[in-house]
Design a protein around this motif. Structure first.
Motif, PDB file in Angstrom:
ATOM      1  N   PHE A  34       0.819  -1.206   0.000  1.00 29.14           N
ATOM      2  CA  PHE A  34       0.000   0.000   0.000  1.00 29.14           C
ATOM      3  C   PHE A  34       0.856   1.261   0.000  1.00 29.14           C
ATOM      4  N   ILE A  35       2.020   1.198   0.671  1.00 29.85           N
ATOM      5  CA  ILE A  35       2.934   2.347   0.637  1.00 29.85           C
ATOM      6  C   ILE A  35       3.444   2.560  -0.782  1.00 29.85           C
ATOM      7  N   GLY A  36       3.750   1.464  -1.477  1.00 28.21           N
ATOM      8  CA  GLY A  36       4.184   1.569  -2.866  1.00 28.21           C
ATOM      9  C   GLY A  36       3.108   2.187  -3.743  1.00 28.21           C
ATOM     10  N   TYR A  37       1.843   1.747  -3.549  1.00 29.68           N
ATOM     11  CA  TYR A  37       0.739   2.350  -4.297  1.00 29.68           C
ATOM     12  C   TYR A  37       0.620   3.845  -3.997  1.00 29.68           C
ATOM     13  N   ALA A  38       0.741   4.193  -2.697  1.00 32.73           N
ATOM     14  CA  ALA A  38       0.609   5.601  -2.297  1.00 32.73           C
ATOM     15  C   ALA A  38       1.696   6.457  -2.939  1.00 32.73           C
ATOM     16  N   ILE A  39       2.923   5.929  -3.016  1.00 35.31           N
ATOM     17  CA  ILE A  39       4.027   6.678  -3.641  1.00 35.31           C
ATOM     18  C   ILE A  39       3.742   6.901  -5.129  1.00 35.31           C
ATOM     19  N   ASN A  40       3.349   5.831  -5.806  1.00 37.97           N
ATOM     20  CA  ASN A  40       3.078   5.959  -7.239  1.00 37.97           C
ATOM     21  C   ASN A  40       1.912   6.908  -7.519  1.00 37.97           C
ATOM     22  N   ASP A  41       0.827   6.799  -6.718  1.00 36.19           N
ATOM     23  CA  ASP A  41      -0.326   7.679  -6.914  1.00 36.19           C
ATOM     24  C   ASP A  41       0.024   9.140  -6.617  1.00 36.19           C
TER      25      ASP A  41
END
Length: 275
Positions: A34-41
């Motif tokens: 989820f942290i990876g998704y948050a960074i990309n978004d």
């Protein structure tokens, strides 16, 4: 009185707390993803990933708080009930009863504090391995090899761990008599014997830790080298964080393994009292 018998007797309460631990552990392994998704978004100018991450954090807080609130009450009742039976049981010397009551406390504490951490570690190992298999096959295989090597290290130390714990517990059962004697020489010899076994256990744990940490360091270096080849910032962060979480789970195993073997030895002593 053993870990298995305690679980069977209080299986409903213990199983419920284990269920909460399971949910908490499953939520925990989602954080790097989820942290990876948050960074990309965030890099794309959207907040969807950060909202999902916030929801995951709140869910983890709720389940973790409820479990800890119930654990302290459940296991306090278990210790009181079993301690009453142990204290009023066989006509053993007060020194042995005191030592074995403390040992019972270790068994109950293992259910309350150590098993949740073990479950978290096992969920981390299994869940992270599954996720890594979908992200990078090379790192997945490397993690499996690391786990196999760590298991070999543990297996080689089993006999010594049991022997050292037996010597330590033998000395502990004599502590009350030594204190009652008020003999300075006897007390000094008793304390030296206790510390001898304690140092042996600590040295064995240190050796296991050193070997495992060297293996983990090599894995982390390989993971970073392979991950940066992808180029996606969120992906690289998530992959490296998963490897680091996996490493944290693996590095705690020597402690839990030694603790489990110690409690096996304690269970045999308490079973003899009950029989």
């Amino acid at each position: 009185m053993s870990l298995q018998k305690i679980f069977h007797r209080f299986r409903l309460r213990i199983s419920f707390t284990f269920l909460l631990v399971l949910v908490e552990g499953l939520l925990a392994i989602l954080f790097p993803l989820f942290i990876g998704y948050a960074i990309n978004d965030a890099m794309d100018g959207t907040s969807k990933g950060m909202i999902l991450l916030g929801g995951l954090g709140i869910a983890s807080l709720l389940f973790g708080s409820i479990r800890r609130f119930l654990d302290s009450r459940f296991y306090a009742h278990i210790f009181e009930e079993l301690g009453q039976e142990l204290g009023s049981g066989a006509a053993s010397p007060p020194s042995e009863k005191t030592a074995r009551l403390n040992m019972l406390g270790e068994l109950v504490e293992f259910f309350e504090n150590s098993i949740p951490q073990i479950v978290m570690s096992l969920i981390g190992l299994g869940g992270i391995l599954f996720i890594l298999a979908t992200l990078d096959l090379r790192i997945f295989v490397s993690c499996l090899i690391l786990l196999l090597m760590v298991l070999v290290v543990y297996a080689m130390s089993k006999r010594k761990t049991l022997h050292f714990n037996a010597g330590y517990n033998d000395a502990m059962e004599q502590q009350g008599n030594v204190l009652v004697s008020r003999d300075p020489g006897r007390l000094n010899g008793h304390l030296a014997k206790l510390m001898k076994w304690n140092v042996k256990l600590s040295d064995l744990e240190t050796l296991n830790f050193a070997i495992v940490w060297l293996l983990i360091t090599a894995l982390l270096i390989l993971a970073i080298w392979w991950a940066v080849q992808n180029g996606n910032v969120g992906f690289v962060f998530a992959l490296v964080m998963y490897v680091f979480q996996y490493a944290e789970s693996v590095v705690t195993l020597p402690y839990f393994y030694q603790q489990w073997l110690r409690l096996q030895e304690i269970s045999e002593r308490l079973s003899q009292v009950a029989s």
